[in-house]
Design a protein around this motif. Sequence first.
Motif, short mmCIF file in Angstrom:
data_model
loop_
_atom_site.label_atom_id
_atom_site.label_comp_id
_atom_site.label_asym_id
_atom_site.label_seq_id
_atom_site.Cartn_x
_atom_site.Cartn_y
_atom_site.Cartn_z
N VAL A 357 37.79 -8.17 21.65
CA VAL A 357 36.37 -8.24 21.34
C VAL A 357 35.64 -8.69 22.59
CG1 VAL A 357 36.37 -10.65 20.56
CG2 VAL A 357 34.64 -9.08 19.68
N GLN A 358 34.47 -8.12 22.82
CA GLN A 358 33.63 -8.51 23.96
C GLN A 358 32.53 -9.44 23.48
OE1 GLN A 358 33.08 -4.14 25.22
NE2 GLN A 358 32.68 -5.29 27.08
N TYR A 359 32.31 -10.49 24.24
CA TYR A 359 31.19 -11.38 23.98
C TYR A 359 30.07 -11.00 24.94
CZ TYR A 359 28.22 -15.50 23.72
OH TYR A 359 27.15 -16.34 23.58
N ARG A 360 28.97 -10.53 24.39
CA ARG A 360 27.86 -10.08 25.23
C ARG A 360 26.56 -10.53 24.58
NH1 ARG A 360 28.63 -4.05 26.72
NH2 ARG A 360 27.15 -3.59 25.06
N PRO A 361 26.06 -11.70 24.97
CA PRO A 361 24.89 -12.25 24.30
C PRO A 361 23.58 -11.58 24.68
CG PRO A 361 25.56 -13.69 26.08
CD PRO A 361 26.60 -12.60 25.99
N ALA A 362 23.57 -10.80 25.78
CA ALA A 362 22.33 -10.16 26.22
C ALA A 362 22.65 -8.76 26.73
CB ALA A 362 21.66 -10.99 27.33
N GLY A 363 21.62 -7.95 26.86
CA GLY A 363 21.81 -6.59 27.32
C GLY A 363 22.30 -6.55 28.76
#
Length: 618
Positions: A357-363
């Motif tokens: 899983v990737q954690y990507r809080p912003a674009g």
Amino acid sequence: MHSSRRPFREFDDSEDAEALRLARRVVRGLSLSMRHVVIAPGSRSAPLAYALAEAEQLGAIRLHVRIDERSAAYTALGIALDSGRPAGVVTTSGTAAGNLMPAMMEADMAGVPLVAITADRPEELHGTGANQTTWQQGMFAARVRDEIHLEQGEVRLEPVSRDDLLSAETQVSLLMRQAAESRGRGPGPVHLNIGFRDPLIPRSPDGGAPPPPQRWARRPVLPDSPARPAEQGRSSTLLDGLDAQEREAAREQIRRSLRAVQDIEPDVRTVFVLGHDAPAEVAQLALELGHPLLAEPTSGSRHADAAVPAYRLLLQAPETSAAGRLTASVQRVVVAGRPTLSRPVQRLLAAEGVDVVQYRPAGVGWHDERLPRPVQADPQRIREFAGAPPQGWLEEWLALGRGAQQVVDRELAEVSAGGLSSVQVAQAVAETVRTPLLLGSSSVIRDVDLSARLGEPGPARLFALRGLSGIDGNVSAASGVSLSRGHRVTALVGDLTFLHDLNALLLPSGEQAPSVDVVVVNDGGGAIFDQLEHGEVGRRPGQADAVERLFGTPQAVDLASLAAGFAVEHRRVETLDELGQALAHPDDRLGLRIIEVRTDRRGLRELHARMKEGVAGL
């Protein structure tokens, strides 16, 4: 409908050339969020040059002049990379604008707010064969968050009120917002193209000297101190100050609390892979849960207690080894940031039976198609996915990592008898400097990833151009970081990376020279290809010369003579002690300096093979 409001004018330049009037309004829009502009000389961009010089005199902007457009663009990129604010690069029309493309591509993928400001011929000259005229609108399409074109004569220069959205100033200030935070894609580059008509110079009343500039430039709205990201120093956690036994007891208490309160799944073998520019909260989360971190140097978390030393060697170990069995037991991986340095990491992410899983809080401006797994922006969802590890999971990774680090150190110590290795130099610089450190693309950053312990104290901050990982503009970017900070910066680059950006040394007389120590690992060519599959091809009968010619690209440039030609200080060091002395006391010197370290790349493949063999025996 007629407006009863009187025209809003903070200044009156109605008697000046229209090109200058437009340029001033553009600069007003820029200065709302921009502090630095780098400009390369040109005729069509002259209105912007004059306006920027006036704005600098009025204290609204800092102006830097470079002769080469590509170096100018990467200098601005370095400023924006450090400060986190938009930085501009100004060029004239034609191929000058085209030279911005590499930096714009890097800014797009790295999420850096670089602003390309290109002067253009007016529309009536397009398609006529006029000198230096090409279609510049949309030239950075798909690379920028937004772009606008302003055509002189079509832009209202004297707005009726502050609410007039047709003013050039307002259009430019809105474009700057897109650079700082484009919806869904995060920050990134933007393009402002301006068609100027003659005359391109300010008018002088009665042929005399021009009057002093009016107070037309906007006073800075943002504070003078940069809004740069957090420094690389050790982040504070609730485990700070505890010894190993107390730390493990605290982790176990956290795990029990998480399982009881949040129904966290127990006994999950998870690792966290932290790539370039990973959010700091992910490392904190892994530390609290007790999962290991496989952290790249520019992740910002290489110093964390859970960061595994020499992790790349562990992932490359044979399946029958302790490290191989540990790697094979991984069930889940949390990815944060953008991992780009290690093929073993990519193999782990693609391994059958491993959930990622990737954690990507912003674009961001990229998507890794090799990771078609879920993307999450909620730390709680990441916590639930990672679960709580089995007893001793982190400790086993750290123990094997420390063993692998000892193998690395032992092999590097044995190499010293025959001269310096590029891996030794990378390790020494990364572990020694206390200034901000920019790591060149290609072999250098991978050598640091393999060998360096980036604890506390360490570099004030680590930089690298990992958007597209090119060797373009690395020295210029380090210069931009120095100009942004007003302090000395260290750049660690290979010889080809240095030579590829030679115009970073080309400064107009009288310009402020950035304070940069450029450590050049000179092994006479490209070392990285020998570590890839091409190194194996080069060892086949009759293939060595072809591989060396095509990939090694050997060079024999005299860097001392080259530095003398640019009037830049050069120092050659022969030992690690001399290197340490050369880098000591960075505040005692100003300007650019080249520190050359000669190494031999012929034994690197064998050195890496011995390291792998040593780790396989742990």
